[in-house]
Design a protein around this motif. Structure first.
Motif, PDB file in Angstrom:
ATOM      1  N   TRP A 151       0.743  -3.426  -4.946  1.00  0.00           N
ATOM      2  CA  TRP A 151       1.660  -2.502  -4.260  1.00  0.00           C
ATOM      3  C   TRP A 151       3.052  -2.678  -4.841  1.00  0.00           C
ATOM      4  O   TRP A 151       3.394  -3.749  -5.364  1.00  0.00           O
ATOM      5  CB  TRP A 151       1.715  -2.783  -2.762  1.00  0.00           C
ATOM      6  N   GLU A 152       3.876  -1.647  -4.704  1.00  0.00           N
ATOM      7  CA  GLU A 152       5.245  -1.703  -5.226  1.00  0.00           C
ATOM      8  C   GLU A 152       6.110  -2.710  -4.480  1.00  0.00           C
ATOM      9  O   GLU A 152       7.098  -3.193  -5.021  1.00  0.00           O
ATOM     10  CB  GLU A 152       5.894  -0.326  -5.145  1.00  0.00           C
ATOM     11  N   SER A 156       5.583  -0.969   0.947  1.00  0.00           N
ATOM     12  CA  SER A 156       4.496  -0.103   0.478  1.00  0.00           C
ATOM     13  C   SER A 156       3.139  -0.650   0.893  1.00  0.00           C
ATOM     14  O   SER A 156       2.237   0.115   1.251  1.00  0.00           O
ATOM     15  CB  SER A 156       4.557   0.024  -1.050  1.00  0.00           C
ATOM     16  N   ASP A 160       0.578   1.405   3.283  1.00  0.00           N
ATOM     17  CA  ASP A 160      -0.753   1.713   2.760  1.00  0.00           C
ATOM     18  C   ASP A 160      -1.836   1.217   3.716  1.00  0.00           C
ATOM     19  O   ASP A 160      -2.795   1.936   4.022  1.00  0.00           O
ATOM     20  CB  ASP A 160      -0.909   1.064   1.388  1.00  0.00           C
ATOM     21  N   THR A 173      -5.162   2.686  -3.661  1.00  0.00           N
ATOM     22  CA  THR A 173      -5.321   3.767  -4.626  1.00  0.00           C
ATOM     23  C   THR A 173      -4.161   3.808  -5.630  1.00  0.00           C
ATOM     24  O   THR A 173      -4.348   4.225  -6.777  1.00  0.00           O
ATOM     25  CB  THR A 173      -5.435   5.133  -3.930  1.00  0.00           C
ATOM     26  N   TRP A 174      -2.965   3.381  -5.208  1.00  0.00           N
ATOM     27  CA  TRP A 174      -1.830   3.308  -6.128  1.00  0.00           C
ATOM     28  C   TRP A 174      -2.132   2.314  -7.249  1.00  0.00           C
ATOM     29  O   TRP A 174      -1.889   2.589  -8.430  1.00  0.00           O
ATOM     30  CB  TRP A 174      -0.570   2.908  -5.368  1.00  0.00           C
ATOM     31  N   HIS A 175      -2.680   1.162  -6.889  1.00  0.00           N
ATOM     32  CA  HIS A 175      -3.074   0.143  -7.869  1.00  0.00           C
ATOM     33  C   HIS A 175      -4.114   0.714  -8.827  1.00  0.00           C
ATOM     34  O   HIS A 175      -4.023   0.529 -10.046  1.00  0.00           O
ATOM     35  CB  HIS A 175      -3.634  -1.073  -7.127  1.00  0.00           C
ATOM     36  N   GLY A 177      -4.488   3.785  -9.634  1.00  0.00           N
ATOM     37  CA  GLY A 177      -3.824   4.758 -10.485  1.00  0.00           C
ATOM     38  C   GLY A 177      -3.101   4.138 -11.658  1.00  0.00           C
ATOM     39  O   GLY A 177      -2.896   4.794 -12.689  1.00  0.00           O
ATOM     40  N   LEU A 178      -2.708   2.863 -11.524  1.00  0.00           N
ATOM     41  CA  LEU A 178      -2.068   2.140 -12.620  1.00  0.00           C
ATOM     42  C   LEU A 178      -3.083   1.544 -13.593  1.00  0.00           C
ATOM     43  O   LEU A 178      -2.703   0.927 -14.582  1.00  0.00           O
ATOM     44  CB  LEU A 178      -1.186   1.008 -12.076  1.00  0.00           C
TER      45      LEU A 178
END
Length: 202
Positions: A151-152, A156, A160, A173-175, A177-178
């Motif tokens: 996470w940022e 965040s 989440d 899902t952010w992770h 996406g990276l």
């Protein structure tokens, strides 16, 4: 209350409400006041991100294993104790490899644990200046190294998880996406009212 602290408080409240309704109760993480947080930052020579400070100041945060990956949050004092232990382990490992350079697999003074698993792994915040300052990473005591952030930041992470618990949507899902290796997960509750996280994509 600033925007960051408000967001942390709101997300943590949503998480707490969901946990009280769905899982067995757990003790609370000891809260730290602003003066203690300021003193700890001075002693360490590090800047604590506003979202981490806001989280550690909250009362009533569950100390159960509710973070994805079976992690339980730590309070400030437990985080400081764990950090010291992991730094000692890193020093001993460096001593065993005398003459060899210390690589990125080594636990650094700029890392701050914020959650622990029963198996000895952790979630940590990278406090070093750089692109991912304040981001939350997985610390695997066997694999080590930071890899891709989960996470940022703490804010965040809490937002989440709050969304995932309330709506049944995947976390991480952010992770993903990276290009990170950890699978997005969804929350499950068993008959014993124990919270777990299972891969979202099967």
């Amino acid at each position: 209350m600033d925007v960051i602290a408000h967001g942390v408080r709101e997300s943590s409240s949503r998480i707490g409400t969901w946990l009280r309704a769905h899982v067995r109760p757990a003790p609370a993480v000891p809260a730290a006041d602003a003066a203690r947080l300021d003193a700890a930052a001075r002693e360490l020579g590090l800047v604590l991100p506003g979202d981490l400070r806001a989280w550690w100041e909250l009362t009533g945060v569950s100390a159960g294993f509710w973070l994805p990956g079976e992690f339980a949050p730590t309070g400030l004092e437990e985080a400081l104790e764990t950090r010291e232990i992991w730094l000692l382990v890193a020093e001993e490992s460096a001593g065993e490899g005398a003459g060899e350079s210390v690589d990125e697999a080594t636990f650094r003074p700029g890392f701050m644990p914020i959650a622990l698993s029963p198996g000895g792994d952790g979630l940590l915040v990278d406090l070093r200046p750089g692109e991912w300052q304040g981001a939350v990473f997985l610390w695997d005591h066997e694999r080590q190294g930071l890899g891709t952030p989960l996470w940022e930041g703490v804010g965040s992470m809490l937002a989440d998880i709050a969304d995932a618990l309330a709506s049944g949507t995947p976390a991480l899902t952010w992770h993903e996406g990276l290009g990170g290796p950890e699978n997005p997960v969804v929350a499950t509750v068993d008959e014993s009212r124990e919270l777990g996280w299972k891969p979202a994509w099967i």
